[in-house]
Structures are given as structure tokens and as C-alpha cells.
Design a protein around this motif. Structure first.
Motif, mmCIF file in Angstrom:
data_model
loop_
_atom_site.group_PDB
_atom_site.id
_atom_site.type_symbol
_atom_site.label_atom_id
_atom_site.label_comp_id
_atom_site.label_asym_id
_atom_site.label_seq_id
_atom_site.Cartn_x
_atom_site.Cartn_y
_atom_site.Cartn_z
ATOM 1 N N ILE A 224 0.841 -1.201 0.000
ATOM 2 C CA ILE A 224 0.000 0.000 0.000
ATOM 3 C C ILE A 224 0.874 1.248 0.000
ATOM 4 O O ILE A 224 0.554 2.247 -0.634
ATOM 5 C CB ILE A 224 -0.941 0.012 1.222
ATOM 6 C CG1 ILE A 224 -1.828 -1.227 1.227
ATOM 7 C CG2 ILE A 224 -1.798 1.278 1.246
ATOM 8 C CD1 ILE A 224 -2.654 -1.385 2.492
ATOM 9 N N ILE A 225 1.988 1.160 0.721
ATOM 10 C CA ILE A 225 2.925 2.274 0.850
ATOM 11 C C ILE A 225 4.300 1.845 0.332
ATOM 12 O O ILE A 225 4.735 0.717 0.559
ATOM 13 C CB ILE A 225 3.062 2.724 2.324
ATOM 14 C CG1 ILE A 225 1.701 3.162 2.884
ATOM 15 C CG2 ILE A 225 4.093 3.838 2.463
ATOM 16 C CD1 ILE A 225 1.106 4.369 2.221
ATOM 17 N N ASP B 124 -6.588 4.348 1.818
ATOM 18 C CA ASP B 124 -7.434 3.154 1.861
ATOM 19 C C ASP B 124 -6.607 1.887 2.100
ATOM 20 O O ASP B 124 -5.600 1.660 1.435
ATOM 21 C CB ASP B 124 -8.199 2.996 0.546
ATOM 22 C CG ASP B 124 -9.313 4.022 0.398
ATOM 23 O OD1 ASP B 124 -9.675 4.626 1.416
ATOM 24 O OD2 ASP B 124 -9.797 4.216 -0.733
ATOM 25 N N GLY B 125 -7.064 1.094 3.071
ATOM 26 C CA GLY B 125 -6.422 -0.182 3.342
ATOM 27 C C GLY B 125 -5.412 -0.164 4.463
ATOM 28 O O GLY B 125 -5.013 -1.225 4.961
ATOM 29 N N VAL B 126 -4.988 1.026 4.895
ATOM 30 C CA VAL B 126 -3.999 1.101 5.980
ATOM 31 C C VAL B 126 -4.675 0.881 7.326
ATOM 32 O O VAL B 126 -4.255 0.070 8.142
ATOM 33 C CB VAL B 126 -3.253 2.454 5.956
ATOM 34 C CG1 VAL B 126 -2.343 2.578 7.178
ATOM 35 C CG2 VAL B 126 -2.427 2.590 4.683
ATOM 36 N N ILE B 127 -5.752 1.623 7.576
ATOM 37 C CA ILE B 127 -6.524 1.519 8.811
ATOM 38 C C ILE B 127 -7.995 1.394 8.428
ATOM 39 O O ILE B 127 -8.433 1.969 7.426
ATOM 40 C CB ILE B 127 -6.306 2.764 9.699
ATOM 41 C CG1 ILE B 127 -4.851 2.848 10.151
ATOM 42 C CG2 ILE B 127 -7.223 2.747 10.924
ATOM 43 C CD1 ILE B 127 -4.530 4.085 10.956
ATOM 44 N N SER B 128 -8.766 0.669 9.202
ATOM 45 C CA SER B 128 -10.188 0.517 8.887
ATOM 46 C C SER B 128 -10.881 1.871 8.910
ATOM 47 O O SER B 128 -10.573 2.723 9.757
ATOM 48 C CB SER B 128 -10.860 -0.424 9.897
ATOM 49 O OG SER B 128 -10.914 0.168 11.182
ATOM 50 N N SER B 129 -11.794 2.074 7.985
ATOM 51 C CA SER B 129 -12.501 3.349 7.884
ATOM 52 C C SER B 129 -13.271 3.665 9.157
ATOM 53 O O SER B 129 -13.437 4.831 9.534
ATOM 54 C CB SER B 129 -13.444 3.331 6.681
ATOM 55 O OG SER B 129 -14.374 2.265 6.801
ATOM 56 N N LEU C 207 -3.327 15.777 1.018
ATOM 57 C CA LEU C 207 -2.072 15.134 0.625
ATOM 58 C C LEU C 207 -2.246 13.626 0.429
ATOM 59 O O LEU C 207 -1.542 13.016 -0.379
ATOM 60 C CB LEU C 207 -0.994 15.403 1.679
ATOM 61 C CG LEU C 207 -0.562 16.862 1.843
ATOM 62 C CD1 LEU C 207 0.457 16.988 2.971
ATOM 63 C CD2 LEU C 207 0.022 17.421 0.545
ATOM 64 N N SER C 208 -3.183 13.026 1.152
ATOM 65 C CA SER C 208 -3.392 11.570 1.049
ATOM 66 C C SER C 208 -3.931 11.165 -0.317
ATOM 67 O O SER C 208 -3.908 9.985 -0.661
ATOM 68 C CB SER C 208 -4.339 11.084 2.153
ATOM 69 O OG SER C 208 -5.677 11.503 1.913
ATOM 70 N N ARG C 209 -4.387 12.123 -1.083
ATOM 71 C CA ARG C 209 -4.905 11.830 -2.425
ATOM 72 C C ARG C 209 -3.825 11.885 -3.514
ATOM 73 O O ARG C 209 -4.093 11.618 -4.680
ATOM 74 C CB ARG C 209 -6.048 12.789 -2.763
ATOM 75 C CG ARG C 209 -7.284 12.596 -1.878
ATOM 76 C CD ARG C 209 -8.470 13.398 -2.369
ATOM 77 N NE ARG C 209 -8.343 14.817 -2.054
ATOM 78 C CZ ARG C 209 -8.784 15.378 -0.929
ATOM 79 N NH1 ARG C 209 -9.365 14.635 -0.001
ATOM 80 N NH2 ARG C 209 -8.659 16.669 -0.717
ATOM 81 N N GLU C 210 -2.603 12.227 -3.126
ATOM 82 C CA GLU C 210 -1.482 12.269 -4.064
ATOM 83 C C GLU C 210 -0.913 10.859 -4.273
ATOM 84 O O GLU C 210 -1.007 10.005 -3.396
ATOM 85 C CB GLU C 210 -0.376 13.183 -3.537
ATOM 86 C CG GLU C 210 -0.781 14.640 -3.366
ATOM 87 C CD GLU C 210 -0.852 15.372 -4.689
ATOM 88 O OE1 GLU C 210 -0.276 14.887 -5.691
ATOM 89 O OE2 GLU C 210 -1.484 16.443 -4.723
ATOM 90 N N ASP C 211 -0.286 10.650 -5.420
ATOM 91 C CA ASP C 211 0.393 9.372 -5.680
ATOM 92 C C ASP C 211 1.819 9.372 -5.139
ATOM 93 O O ASP C 211 2.353 8.328 -4.746
ATOM 94 C CB ASP C 211 0.422 9.081 -7.186
ATOM 95 C CG ASP C 211 -0.958 8.815 -7.747
ATOM 96 O OD1 ASP C 211 -1.789 8.232 -7.030
ATOM 97 O OD2 ASP C 211 -1.214 9.205 -8.909
ATOM 98 N N ASN C 212 2.449 10.552 -5.146
ATOM 99 C CA ASN C 212 3.833 10.679 -4.694
ATOM 100 C C ASN C 212 3.994 11.971 -3.901
ATOM 101 O O ASN C 212 3.450 13.009 -4.283
ATOM 102 C CB ASN C 212 4.798 10.728 -5.880
ATOM 103 C CG ASN C 212 4.748 9.488 -6.740
ATOM 104 O OD1 ASN C 212 5.362 8.485 -6.427
ATOM 105 N ND2 ASN C 212 3.990 9.562 -7.847
#
Length: 255
Positions: free
Chosen positions: A30-31, A154-159, A99-104
Motif C-alpha cells: 500500500i505504501i 485506503d487499506g492502511v486503517i479501517s474506515s 495530501l493523502s490523495r497524491e500518488d507521490n
């Protein structure tokens, strides 16, 4: 998402990327991250990366040439570049979400008196401050921002874990309790052991509001202006503030 951290001390952020939830997110793909040692791009055998500033003054300034070459090595022109600095705009949860919506994301970690202004003018998209104080380590500030950002992906911590934490919906988080039921003579509130989900929801909302009013009333003002508060929340605010207004001060003791 991939994080690029340009630093003179890669061992500082490395510990963060190799620990806890972040390490699991990396293992799951994911990261991704790249720790770029700016000294690898210095010109001389001593790996010099700083010099005294023009115009005099205390301290040293990071040289533009090694830092510029390090930025080129990660193709920073195609990415969002962040310089963490006390003179930047304040970091907030809203900015973390953006910032979480960026790819890099590329982070420049300053040291000493900071970095040459020409690097900022040529490369930097955002100057961000994590608070009104000064640190000796840009690595620590960059890690704070990365920690706030990656957990929103998405996928790091439950929503579910993100829904009612501090700053969601403009309020701080409610108090939390776990076992044992009684600790040092203090009991877990009865409502949390009742199993009545609606009463628990109302209790938590009330506690969120009370805590926000006490610690960060500015958030209540902002949430109201942005239409984030429900009619139920507004009524609770009126009740809580009314109780405080009507609370009489203890009588002054006569000597």
C-alpha cells in the motif's frame, strides 16, 4: 502512495518506516518509500552539504547543489514537493486529507538554518509547519506529516477507526475506556457497559462536544460556520454552555 524523503540523516525516518502499522502497509504494497541521502550528491570527498549564509549571521545553510541533484534523482518535477519549515503554513487534518490523495510526495528535510531560498523558489510546492515552534530536525517534522497522511490511505486503517477520531466532523474524540471496569477507584461509565447502542452514541457525541468546547472552542466555531454540526449537536452545545453559565461560583470565604 510513495514517499520520498530527502535527508542528511536517513536513519531517523528509516526507523519509522520499518515499524508498526507503517511496516505492515509497506509489506502489503500500500505504501512505498525511498530515503535519499543528500550527502550522496555532494561534490567533494568530505560530502560537504552546508556553508555560511550570505550577509552573515549565526549558523550554516544547506547548499543548493547537492539538494538540487537529489531532487533531480527522484524526478521531483513530476511530484508534489514539500519543505517542512517553521515558516510554512500550518499543517491540519484537512491538509493531511488533501495530501493523502497524491500518488507521490517528496519531503525536503532541512537542517541547521534551513535551505537556500533558490531551492524553495525552483522546486518546492508547499512549505508546511507542524506548529509554532522550532525543531533541530526536519526529519521529525516530515515524519509527523507522513504519519498523519499515510493512515488516511485506503487499506492502511479501517474506515471505522477514522470516523469519530479527533477533527472528524469538526470535533475532538470522546473518552475511551477498556478493562478493568474499576481502576484506582474509578469506574467505567455505566452507559458504556449497558449495551444500548443509541445511548452510547449520544453519550459519545456529548463528550466530544464537551471536550471540544473545553479544549478547542475555535473548532466549534469553525464547524458551525461550515455546517458540520447536526441539530442534535447544536442542542447539546446549548445545554452544555447553559450549564456552565448557570453554574454559580462558590461563595467567597470571609476571613
Amino acid at each position: 502512495m510513495k514517499f520520498y524523503v530527502l535527508t542528511l540523516f536517513p536513519e531517523i525516518p528509516r526507523a519509522f518506516f520499518e515499524s508498526s502499522i507503517m511496516a505492515k502497509a509497506v509489506d502489503r504494497g500500500i505504501i512505498a518509500y525511498d530515503l535519499v541521502n543528500i550527502r550522496d550528491f555532494a561534490f567533494d570527498k568530505h560530502k560537504t552539504c552546508d556553508d555560511s549564509p550570505y550577509g552573515g549571521g549565526a549558523g550554516m545553510l544547506m547548499l543548493p547543489e547537492p539538494l538540487g541533484r537529489a531532487l533531480e534523482s527522484v524526478q521531483a518535477r513530476r511530484k508534489r514537493v514539500i519543505y517542512v519549515t517553521p515558516s510554512g503554513r500550518p499543517f491540519t487534518q484537512k491538509l493531511a486529507q488533501e495530501l493523502s490523495r497524491e500518488d507521490n510526495l517528496v519531503f525536503i528535510c532541512g537542517r541547521y538554518e534551513g535551505i537556500d531560498q533558490r531551492i524553495i523558489d525552483s522546486w518546492v510546492d508547499d512549505e508546511i509547519s507542524i506548529g509554532d515552534y522550532v525543531l533541530s530536525s526536519g526529519e521529525i517534522a516530515a515524519t509527523v506529516i507522513i504519519d498523519a497522511v499515510y493512515r488516511l490511505i485506503d487499506g492502511v486503517i479501517s474506515s471505522e477507526s477514522l470516523e469519530e477520531e479527533s477533527y472528524s466532523g469538526g470535533l475532538l474524540e470522546y473518552p475511551q475506556y477498556t478493562r478493568p471496569e474499576v481502576y484506582n477507584g474509578m469506574s467505567v461509565p455505566d452507559v458504556l457497559r449497558s449495551g444500548h447502542h443509541e445511548n452510547i452514541r449520544k453519550w459519545r457525541l456529548e463528550k466530544r462536544i464537551a471536550k471540544t468546547l473545553a479544549n478547542r472552542p475555535d473548532l466549534i466555531y469553525s464547524a458551525r460556520n461550515n455546517g458540520l454540526l447536526s441539530a442534535e449537536a447544536e442542542k447539546m452545545i446549548e445545554t452544555i454552555t447553559g450549564q456552565h453559565k448557570n453554574k454559580k461560583k462558590p461563595a467567597r470565604r470571609k476571613e
